[in-house]
Structures are given as structure tokens and as C-alpha cells.
Design an enzyme around this catalytic site. Structure first.
Site, short mmCIF file in Angstrom:
data_model
loop_
_atom_site.label_atom_id
_atom_site.label_comp_id
_atom_site.label_asym_id
_atom_site.label_seq_id
_atom_site.Cartn_x
_atom_site.Cartn_y
_atom_site.Cartn_z
N GLY A 72 0.83 -1.21 0.00
CA GLY A 72 0.00 0.00 0.00
C GLY A 72 0.86 1.26 0.00
O GLY A 72 0.56 2.25 -0.69
N ASP A 75 5.13 -9.59 6.15
CA ASP A 75 4.58 -10.59 5.23
C ASP A 75 5.58 -11.14 4.21
O ASP A 75 5.36 -12.19 3.63
CB ASP A 75 3.39 -9.99 4.45
CG ASP A 75 2.17 -9.81 5.33
OD1 ASP A 75 2.23 -10.16 6.52
OD2 ASP A 75 1.15 -9.32 4.81
O1 F6P Z 1 0.77 -6.35 6.14
C1 F6P Z 1 1.21 -6.77 7.36
C2 F6P Z 1 0.08 -7.30 8.19
O2 F6P Z 1 0.64 -7.62 9.44
C3 F6P Z 1 -0.68 -8.46 7.60
O3 F6P Z 1 -0.04 -9.70 7.79
C4 F6P Z 1 -1.99 -8.37 8.31
O4 F6P Z 1 -3.03 -8.92 7.56
C5 F6P Z 1 -2.19 -6.90 8.44
O5 F6P Z 1 -0.91 -6.31 8.42
C6 F6P Z 1 -2.92 -6.47 9.69
O6 F6P Z 1 -3.03 -5.08 9.69
P1 F6P Z 1 -3.67 -4.23 10.86
O7 F6P Z 1 -2.69 -4.22 11.99
O8 F6P Z 1 -3.86 -2.87 10.28
O9 F6P Z 1 -4.93 -4.91 11.24
#
Ligand code: F6P
Length: 327
Positions: A108, A132
Site C-alpha cells: 500500500g 509478510d
Molecule cells: O501487512 C502486514 C500485516 O501484518 C498483515 O499480515 C496483516 O493482515 C495486516 O498487516 C494487519 O493489519 P492491521 O494491523 O492494520 O490490522
């Protein structure tokens, strides 16, 4: 080397990842070495829009290399997705005479960076920071190594109790669209099976594997599930398995945000230092719209477009090995 770049800004954006602080430190100190002025933007694109921008000197980034999270804070900005938001962000940068930015984040973050570069021609360099590990153009992203170590430590503990009670555990790890964390956690913790988007293992295949293990008198089992698994999350899979398999008492553990925190591993600190160092060099070499990565131990530049759009292949040999070692 281009002499046009005099003032740069660094920010972290999207989900935080252990090692982001080490990257900030490397950017600030490398830039100072080249006599550049560095500014830190708070809360990623949100702080850019709000003008939350402060000067960072080399001593400001002392005593942070070992800390998880990010001293600059982070955010997922909805406003930056709009043209108005990006215009405000550009005006904030202009108010501080910023010539270029270094963004630490994932998919993003880089989507925003490349749009911003195309609209305002302000050079943007990306440093891959996401647990990730799902970015094309780098073997590893900052935070991944720490996250899998955290996950393995957690699964080791679950293993003790699974063994004591003869239970089947579904352990869910992060990985929105990818199975890098799940596959490595499964291999590192010696789990019986792994369910990831890339492999598309069906519930029927999973049940077959569990029946085989039961026939071999395997008394407990651990299944690692990536949160982005297409056949459901760990709770949903556990429910489906319970309906057809009553040999084991079934439990679910979701490791969740635990795997995003904590002190970065040495590997992540070194990776972040190398990428931070290289990102400043990239700007001085006149690069504008790229992510800096490491492939086969060498610095590699990948356009944001490719980093975002191209799929990073999972090592199929690892997947096959994980299945064989779990028999
Ligand atoms: O992109 C990293 C990540 O940790 C993903 O593995 C997970 O789906 C997402 O971020 C969770 O994001 P947030 O903390 O905004 O819920």
C-alpha cells in the site's frame, strides 16, 4: 551524483515491522554523512498531509536499533488515496523544502509512493518493510525474520500443551495474501501441515492427512494456517474439520499482532541497515521511483510498479519438503 537533493524526508507507513527503526537510523546517518538534511514524517502519509514533519539529526536516532515498532509511528491513510490529500501532502513537503522522500513500508505504501511521484515528480525511494515478505524484488523484507522467530517460539509452546493433551491445534499466523510466514513457521516448528494461499490445500486433503497421521498413531498434531488461506481462517477450518473428524480434541490459537512486535532479530537489523544505507545512495544516484531490495546478497532496484504488481514466488521445494518432513 546529483547535487539537486539537499533535503530528504523519511517515513514509515502501513503495518509496522521489527527493524523499521534500524532502517530510519541508517537513512538519517547515511544522509548526514553526505551532508543532506533529513526530516522525519510522523504517521506516514497522514503526517505528510498534516505537516507533522521534524528535523532528524544523527543523535536523534541513537538507542533505537534494538527497538521494535517505529519511532516515527505509522498509519494506513485513506486521505492519501484521494487527489486532494496528496495535494496537501505535497504542499507540506514544499513548505519544508523537501526534495525527495524515503518510504519504509509494503504494498500500500509503494502504491501511494508511485502515484505521488507521477503526480508531483518528487523522487520517492522505497524500503521494503513488512512482516509478510510479499514484495517482489527483494529476497526478504524487514520484519519477516523476527516475525517467524516469534511465531516459532509461540508454536513451540503450543506443541508442549498439544502433546500433553493429545490435541489437534490450528495455529493462525499473519500473511494477508501470502504464505511466507506460515510456511517458514511450519518448517521451523515441525508442524504436521500448513495451509497457505499459494498451495490451495483443500479441507478434504487436510482430513486425509489427519486420518493418515491417526492411523500411524500420531497422538497430537499442529496445523499452521495463513490468515489469507482461501478455504477459511483457522477458526473456520477447525469448525469444518470438527464436523468430520472426532479423533482429536481440536483447539485454535491465533498468534495475531504478537508477531508484529518485539525487538528485531540481528538479521532484520542488518537487512534494515543495508537497505537504509542503499536508499540514500539510490537518491544521490538520481533514482526516483524504485524500491531498493536485496537479491542474492546484492542490492537491486525494482520499479514500484513491479514490486507491487509482480508476484513473489514461494519456493515450491520448501513446500514439498515440509510435507515430506511431516510424515
Ligand atoms: O501487512 C502486514 C500485516 O501484518 C498483515 O499480515 C496483516 O493482515 C495486516 O498487516 C494487519 O493489519 P492491521 O494491523 O492494520 O490490522
Amino acid at each position: 551524483m546529483s547535487s539537486e537533493i539537499k533535503r530528504i524526508a523519511v517515513f514509515t507507513s502501513g503495518g509496522d515491522a521489527p527493524g523499521m527503526n534500524a532502517a530510519i537510523r541508517a537513512v538519517v546517518r547515511t544522509a548526514a554523512y553526505h551532508d543532506l538534511h533529513v526530516y522525519g514524517i510522523q504517521r506516514g502519509y497522514e503526517g505528510m498531509i498534516d505537516g507533522d514533519i521534524q528535523r532528524l539529526e544523527p543523535r536523534d536516532v541513537g538507542n533505537i536499533i534494538h527497538r521494535g515498532g517505529t519511532i516515527l509511528k505509522t498509519a494506513r491513510s485513506q486521505r492519501f488515496m484521494t487527489r486532494e490529500g496528496r495535494q496537501l501532502a505535497y504542499e507540506s513537503l514544499q513548505a519544508h523544502d523537501i526534495d525527495a522522500c524515503i518510504a519504509v513500508g509494503g504494498n500500500g505504501t509503494f502504491t501511494g509512493a508511485t502515484i505521488f511521484y507521477r503526480e508531483f515528480q518528487l523522487p520517492m525511494i522505497g524500503i521494503p518493510g513488512t512482516i509478510d515478505n510479499d514484495l517482489f524484488g527483494t529476497d526478504l523484507t524487514i520484519g519477516f525474520d523476527t516475525a517467524i522467530n516469534t511465531a516459532v517460539e509461540a508454536v513451540d509452546k503450543i506443541r508442549d500443551t498439544a502433546d500433553s493433551h493429545n490435541r489437534l491445534f490450528f495455529v493462525e499466523v499473519m500473511g494477508r495474501n501470502s504464505g511466507f510466514i506460515a510456511l517458514n513457521t511450519a518448517i521451523g516448528s515441525g508442524a504436521g501441515s500448513v495451509m497457505i494461499p499459494e498451495a490451495d490445500q483443500t479441507i478434504e486433503q487436510l482430513l486425509e492427512m489427519l486420518r493418515k497421521s491417526a492411523r500411524r498413531k500420531k497422538l497430537f498434531s499442529l496445523v499452521i494456517v495463513a490468515e489469507g488461506n482461501p478455504h477459511g481462517n483457522a477458526n473456520e477450518i477447525a469448525d469444518k474439520v470438527r464436523e468430520q473428524f472426532d479423533i482429536f480434541d481440536i483447539k485454535v490459537t491465533i498468534i495475531g499482532h504478537l508477531q508484529r512486535g518485539g525487538a528485531p532479530s540481528c538479521h532484520d537489523r542488518v537487512l534494515a541497515s543495508r537497505l537504509g544505507f542503499a536508499s540514500v545512495g539510490a537518491l544521490l544516484d538520481g533514482r526516483k521511483d524504485v524500491m531498493v531490495g536485496i537479491v542474492n546478497d546484492k542490492i537491486r532496484y525494482t520499479s514500484f510498479k513491479d514490486a507491487i504488481q509482480k508476484e513473489k514466488p514461494l519456493n515450491e521445494d520448501l513446500l514439498r519438503m515440509a510435507e515430506i518432513l511431516a510424515i
